[in-house]
Design an enzyme around this catalytic site. Structure first.
Site: not given
Length: 343
Positions: A127, A152, A156
């Site tokens: 991402s 989140y 990544k």
């Protein structure tokens, strides 16, 4: 014999579109998914589009024993594409431990099972959030990664560091990390698209669900960012363009064309559009008015993110092809077909 690819999270939004592209490029696909944010009906939709129903295994990849068992039954797999993860920025801020547990346990168990069974190709669904608040735009792969604002995003970033460490310890292992910007749109058939559980966290399904009458109004989180109209700017990319990049990445790994064991590519269009740009474009192309309200900023959002995609063009031979209007229309087509079917 067809090359076999395991796709974790293959019933999800990006995963299902990638499965279609893999099948259409003559790969054999095995989907691993726990259906926590997807539905098994996606399999019949994939079959309707491609004529092939992929092998499906319902599995929670946080379960190490079951994960290893599945991989031991598919030792002939050439590569794994790993989508399986929770992905809502706002939710991750509220439930950080859930995100770290789900996203990192599933990754570690998948990688462990691969190494144990000598499956040495890995495509990671990363991402643009790993760049944090970028110091320069457009963002290139040379931009420093920073501590992302959301758990989140941090999963990544940590995942990419895990991959880097694994590769240093295992010279046979090769990986490509694809850093997405903002996927929207749906397959041209209108048979698959983004279908989040509950209230959408992403802009496009929130727009289409509001327009179709499923949501009362669209919430626009903040209009005081340092942008042209005060709303955040993002690089929106069509999900099918994104899916095609995964096929190219898989072929690159199988053919051993990589220049280094861990390669990283940005996937976007190189163009930034604000939230209000997207809303106004939707209203223009659908000839309808959206009911929306400006509310407080959402935790974890950054003002501007858009990509330089030169490296993906040079090394993968990939470029995005869809315009913003085409992306929006495909999303709207999917939403309308979906709701007409379920009425």
């Amino acid at each position: 014999m067809k090359n076999k690819i395991i796709v974790t999270g293959g019933c999800g939004y990006i995963g299902s579109h990638t499965v279609i592209e893999l099948i259409e490029n003559n790969f054999e696909v095995v989907i691993l998914d726990d259906l926590s944010n997807s539905t098994e009906e996606t399999l019949s939709r994939i079959e309707k589009i491609t004529g092939v129903k992929p092998t499906f295994i319902n599995i929670d990849l946080k379960n190490e024993t079951k994960t290893k068992e599945v991989f031991s039954n598919h030792k002939d797999t050439k590569a794994v594409i790993h989508f399986a993860a929770h992905k809502a920025v706002g939710e991750s801020v509220q439930k950080p431990l859930m995100y770290y547990k789900n996203n990192l346990y599933s990754l570690l168990n998948t990688l462990s099972a691969q190494v144990e069974n000598n499956i040495n190709g890995f495509i990671f669904s990363s991402s643009a959030t790993v760049y944090g608040t970028p110091e320069t735009l457009p963002i290139t792969e040379e931009n420093e990664t920073q501590r992302p604002f959301s758990p989140y995003g941090n999963t990544k970033k940590v995942a990419e560091e895990i991959l880097d460490d694994l590769i240093k310890s295992n010279p046979n292992f090769a990986a490509i990390s694809l850093r997405y910007f903002n996927p929207i749109g749906a397959h041209e058939s209108g048979l698959i698209g983004e279908l989040p559980s509950g209230i959408p966290n992403n802009l496009m399904p929130y727009i289409t669900q509001t327009a179709v009458g499923l949501r009362e109004k669209l919430m626009v989180y903040g209009n005081d960012y340092p942008t042209k109209d005060g709303t955040p700017i993002r690089d929106y990319i069509h999900v099918v363009d994104l899916a095609k990049a995964h096929v190219l990445a898989v072929k690159r790994i199988i053919k051993k064309e990589q220049e280094k064991a861990l390669e990283i590519f940005n996937l976007g269009t190189g163009n930034g559009f604000s939230v209000l740009d997207v809303i106004h474009s939707f209203e223009d192309v659908t000839n309808s008015k959206l009911n929306y309200e400006i509310v407080e900023r959402r935790a974890g959002d950054v003002p501007k993110l858009y990509a330089s995609t030169d490296l993906a063009k040079q090394k993968l031979g990939w470029t995005a092809s869809k315009t913003l209007n085409e992306m929006i229309l495909s999303s709207w087509n999917w939403e309308q077909k979906l709701r007409n079917k379920t009425k």
